[in-house]
Design a protein around this motif. Sequence first.
Motif, PDB file in Angstrom:
ATOM      1  N   PRO A  82      41.219 -23.701  34.579  1.00  0.00           N
ATOM      2  CA  PRO A  82      39.757 -23.720  34.273  1.00  0.00           C
ATOM      3  C   PRO A  82      39.179 -24.734  35.846  1.00  0.00           C
ATOM      4  O   PRO A  82      37.980 -24.612  36.364  1.00  0.00           O
ATOM      5  CB  PRO A  82      40.075 -24.712  33.901  1.00  0.00           C
ATOM      6  CG  PRO A  82      40.538 -25.390  33.006  1.00  0.00           C
ATOM      7  CD  PRO A  82      41.897 -24.373  33.538  1.00  0.00           C
ATOM      8  N   ALA A  83      40.032 -25.476  36.578  1.00  0.00           N
ATOM      9  CA  ALA A  83      39.218 -26.361  37.869  1.00  0.00           C
ATOM     10  C   ALA A  83      39.628 -24.759  38.895  1.00  0.00           C
ATOM     11  O   ALA A  83      38.239 -25.578  39.924  1.00  0.00           O
ATOM     12  CB  ALA A  83      41.107 -26.912  38.125  1.00  0.00           C
ATOM     13  N   LEU A  84      40.504 -24.327  38.710  1.00  0.00           N
ATOM     14  CA  LEU A  84      40.207 -22.987  40.119  1.00  0.00           C
ATOM     15  C   LEU A  84      39.380 -21.451  39.346  1.00  0.00           C
ATOM     16  O   LEU A  84      38.892 -20.700  39.791  1.00  0.00           O
ATOM     17  CB  LEU A  84      41.572 -22.170  40.004  1.00  0.00           C
ATOM     18  CG  LEU A  84      41.979 -23.501  40.529  1.00  0.00           C
ATOM     19  CD1 LEU A  84      43.412 -22.922  41.418  1.00  0.00           C
ATOM     20  CD2 LEU A  84      41.715 -24.275  42.218  1.00  0.00           C
ATOM     21  N   GLY A  85      38.736 -21.619  37.956  1.00  0.00           N
ATOM     22  CA  GLY A  85      36.983 -20.510  37.644  1.00  0.00           C
ATOM     23  C   GLY A  85      38.341 -20.087  36.846  1.00  0.00           C
ATOM     24  O   GLY A  85      37.083 -19.457  36.235  1.00  0.00           O
ATOM     25  N   ASP A  86      39.279 -20.259  36.038  1.00  0.00           N
ATOM     26  CA  ASP A  86      39.549 -19.013  35.107  1.00  0.00           C
ATOM     27  C   ASP A  86      38.684 -19.550  33.817  1.00  0.00           C
ATOM     28  O   ASP A  86      38.475 -20.746  33.434  1.00  0.00           O
ATOM     29  CB  ASP A  86      40.681 -19.736  34.280  1.00  0.00           C
ATOM     30  CG  ASP A  86      41.772 -19.233  35.345  1.00  0.00           C
ATOM     31  OD1 ASP A  86      41.012 -18.091  36.488  1.00  0.00           O
ATOM     32  OD2 ASP A  86      42.943 -19.232  35.926  1.00  0.00           O
ATOM     33  N   GLU A  87      37.853 -18.629  33.227  1.00  0.00           N
ATOM     34  CA  GLU A  87      37.138 -19.133  32.009  1.00  0.00           C
ATOM     35  C   GLU A  87      37.540 -18.590  30.186  1.00  0.00           C
ATOM     36  O   GLU A  87      38.465 -17.606  30.030  1.00  0.00           O
ATOM     37  CB  GLU A  87      35.846 -17.794  31.851  1.00  0.00           C
ATOM     38  CG  GLU A  87      35.037 -18.457  31.142  1.00  0.00           C
ATOM     39  CD  GLU A  87      33.253 -17.686  30.900  1.00  0.00           C
ATOM     40  OE1 GLU A  87      33.018 -17.226  29.976  1.00  0.00           O
ATOM     41  OE2 GLU A  87      33.680 -16.633  32.027  1.00  0.00           O
ATOM     42  N   LEU A  88      38.067 -19.599  29.863  1.00  0.00           N
ATOM     43  CA  LEU A  88      38.254 -19.218  28.799  1.00  0.00           C
ATOM     44  C   LEU A  88      37.821 -18.998  27.484  1.00  0.00           C
ATOM     45  O   LEU A  88      36.794 -19.158  27.403  1.00  0.00           O
ATOM     46  CB  LEU A  88      39.017 -21.295  27.627  1.00  0.00           C
ATOM     47  CG  LEU A  88      38.938 -21.150  26.243  1.00  0.00           C
ATOM     48  CD1 LEU A  88      40.962 -20.277  26.481  1.00  0.00           C
ATOM     49  CD2 LEU A  88      39.440 -22.169  26.094  1.00  0.00           C
ATOM     50  N   LEU A  89      38.340 -17.703  27.168  1.00  0.00           N
ATOM     51  CA  LEU A  89      37.673 -16.498  26.001  1.00  0.00           C
ATOM     52  C   LEU A  89      37.289 -17.245  24.438  1.00  0.00           C
ATOM     53  O   LEU A  89      36.390 -16.734  24.315  1.00  0.00           O
ATOM     54  CB  LEU A  89      37.918 -15.403  26.314  1.00  0.00           C
ATOM     55  CG  LEU A  89      37.015 -14.617  28.140  1.00  0.00           C
ATOM     56  CD1 LEU A  89      36.812 -13.031  27.899  1.00  0.00           C
ATOM     57  CD2 LEU A  89      35.987 -15.047  27.857  1.00  0.00           C
ATOM     58  N   ASN A  90      39.342 -17.455  24.406  1.00  0.00           N
ATOM     59  CA  ASN A  90      39.327 -17.446  23.002  1.00  0.00           C
ATOM     60  C   ASN A  90      40.626 -17.813  22.841  1.00  0.00           C
ATOM     61  O   ASN A  90      40.743 -17.735  23.809  1.00  0.00           O
ATOM     62  CB  ASN A  90      39.428 -16.062  22.065  1.00  0.00           C
ATOM     63  CG  ASN A  90      38.863 -16.036  20.712  1.00  0.00           C
ATOM     64  OD1 ASN A  90      38.841 -16.623  19.991  1.00  0.00           O
ATOM     65  ND2 ASN A  90      37.778 -15.337  20.068  1.00  0.00           N
TER      66      ASN A  90
END
Length: 209
Positions: free
Chosen positions: A128-136
């Motif tokens: 997430p620190a690099l921009g990954d987005e948690l969807l589910n």
Amino acid sequence: MPYIKQSIPFIGPFVGVRLPPIPSGLTLAELVITLAVIGVLTAAAAPGFISLVEGTRNTAAANDLLTHIQITRGSAVARSAEVILCRSVTAGAATPTCGPFDNSVTTNNYAAGWIVYVNSAGNSNYEPALGDELLNRFVGPGADRIQITSNTSSNNWLIYGPDGLLNAATAGAYAVCDRRGVRFAKLVTVPLTGRPRIGPVMDSDDCPA
């Protein structure tokens, strides 16, 4: 006026005599017999009930996995981005992680759960620190109840491209098994076209002993 003869009910010789109360409830012998019958019926029905519960749990696990794979594919197409479903033993944590991938106990096993995220960083791991987005995310039933084992191509991740196709050399497959073995197991397969489906497990090696 005509004479009308009235019939007087026979009361008998016990008028005014208090009759003993009729006992209500069960005697000790009747109670023992009743409990014995209930015990026999319960013992006979218990295996079938337990099997029903296990079957429901197994079906639910397969459907949960199928649903999240569909979410992964749909999100990849909708966002025109690479979206990944990865196995995770920390799916319920505030900041979950993929894996672990170096533990033989959890290798190929999705029973603890999984997460779905947009792979913006492009590193095939949730960052997430690099921009990954948690969807589910999904917290699984645990390996003590269900085994969800994957084949080589879907060992750690299931990756969808923006076109909705599977990003892998071979199709993905997940065997959902419980203690009853391969006869009651379900297989979630994901072809390269990306559309998952559920069917029976044909190979006994897919379910660990």
